[in-house]
Design an enzyme around this catalytic site. Sequence first.
Site, PDB file in Angstrom:
ATOM      1  CG  ASP A   1      39.096  32.552  38.668  1.00  0.00           C
ATOM      2  OD1 ASP A   1      39.534  33.267  37.752  1.00  0.00           O
ATOM      3  OD2 ASP A   1      37.924  32.110  38.694  1.00  0.00           O
ATOM      4  CG  HIS A   2      44.840  36.739  36.826  1.00  0.00           C
ATOM      5  ND1 HIS A   2      44.675  37.867  37.596  1.00  0.00           N
ATOM      6  CD2 HIS A   2      46.052  36.892  36.220  1.00  0.00           C
ATOM      7  CE1 HIS A   2      45.724  38.663  37.475  1.00  0.00           C
ATOM      8  NE2 HIS A   2      46.574  38.089  36.640  1.00  0.00           N
ATOM      9  NE  ARG A   3      36.902  33.585  36.142  1.00  0.00           N
ATOM     10  CZ  ARG A   3      35.839  32.770  36.162  1.00  0.00           C
ATOM     11  NH1 ARG A   3      34.879  32.925  35.269  1.00  0.00           N
ATOM     12  NH2 ARG A   3      35.747  31.829  37.077  1.00  0.00           N
TER      13      ARG A   3
ATOM     14  N   PRO B   1      40.809  31.759  34.178  1.00  0.00           N
ATOM     15  CG  PRO B   1      41.109  34.065  34.116  1.00  0.00           C
ATOM     16  CD  PRO B   1      40.051  33.022  34.213  1.00  0.00           C
TER      17      PRO B   1
END
Length: 410
Positions: free
Chosen positions: A379-381, A202
């Site tokens: 990367d929003h993870r 994401p």
Amino acid sequence: MDVKLHDIGEGMHEAEILHYFVKKGERVKHDAPLVEIQTDKMTAELTAPSDGIVDEIHFELGEVVEVGTTILTLMTEQKESPAEEKPTMPSWKVNKPVQQVTAEALPVNRAMASPHTRRIAREQEVDIEKITGSGPAGRVLDEDIYSFLDRQKESVLGLEEAVPEQQPLSKGKEQPAVKTIPFKGRRKQIARKMTQSLYTAPHVTHFDEVDMTDLLNLKSQLKQGTARQDGRTISVTAFFIKALQLCLKEFPIFNSKLDEEKEEIQLEPFYHIGLATGTEEGLIVPVIKHVEQKSMTEIHREMKELTKRAVENKLSSHEIRGGTFTISNVGPMGSTGATPILNYPEAGLMAFHKTKKMPVVIEDEIVIRQMMNLTLTFDHRVADGSPAVAFTNRFIHYIEHPHLMLVELI
């Protein structure tokens, strides 16, 4: 003996068949080129693992094969001792008699040339075996191909002048044909990798701006100071790379990779910065290894060399492997902002955009400063907005106070 597609680069899963140097029934020597392949990052040749005869070619040109797949098969010759009993013939020899190879089929005096030069010859429909190379040991160079084409054009120039100019077609009689561009090779591989990145990680992009005035002044001073010695200079991008390395040391989450199977985030102990580079065949990312161990001058020199090799399609697999963070400097092309796609599986990418003079308020006074937009995609993870803003602010602080970088290098 099976000749399989082996992994020649980190993360490689498949490759496209570009060209065969041999035909079925042709005798080959050990280490002779057999097939040219195109991965998402580079062009390479697979060579013969031993002497033998080409028994089968399993794929057509343009087909994509996965790592571990047999591309072609060689029949290898085994020497037997007269005192030894002949072993049972392998099934492929029983079912398929050894083909007779005439002298004309042997690859005698094959032209020496790099995969890049051979590809140019094929694209221009030139028989490279007919060209006399000007390189070391008679090696055919790119310039030899273009010189050959120039001579061909000159030889038909008189004929072209004798042909009367054709009148344009009247409206409504015939519509122009639709032009197409082949969607294969590096372009297709890039598309697959970008799709994997976009639909796996994401993406979030943070926008900001940085005052480049003091850094540009320092760059100018360094250039003037070294001009009397050897003319050395340090590019702005080299400062960006060093500043990023220092920031990544403080914010290691952006120098990481997520391993979902192991359920862990791997924080890389070194800093390998990738350089997103546009070429005629598409985007490629050469990597400067161990930035933490290099001076500004070394970073600048290696960056220029890698970019040049990327444009010339001469990068080795080692030079495109192992990146931990990527930069994209699109400012010289006039970009003012973008939302780049991550170089998966890396967790971060910073893009630098156009620098221009703008009125800025400093201590209640309007002054003209050199301002540049930048973007951080992450990367929003593995990271959230708050550390992303802090990371970007720290980078801006180094760029707006470049002497701090010099202190860190002492």
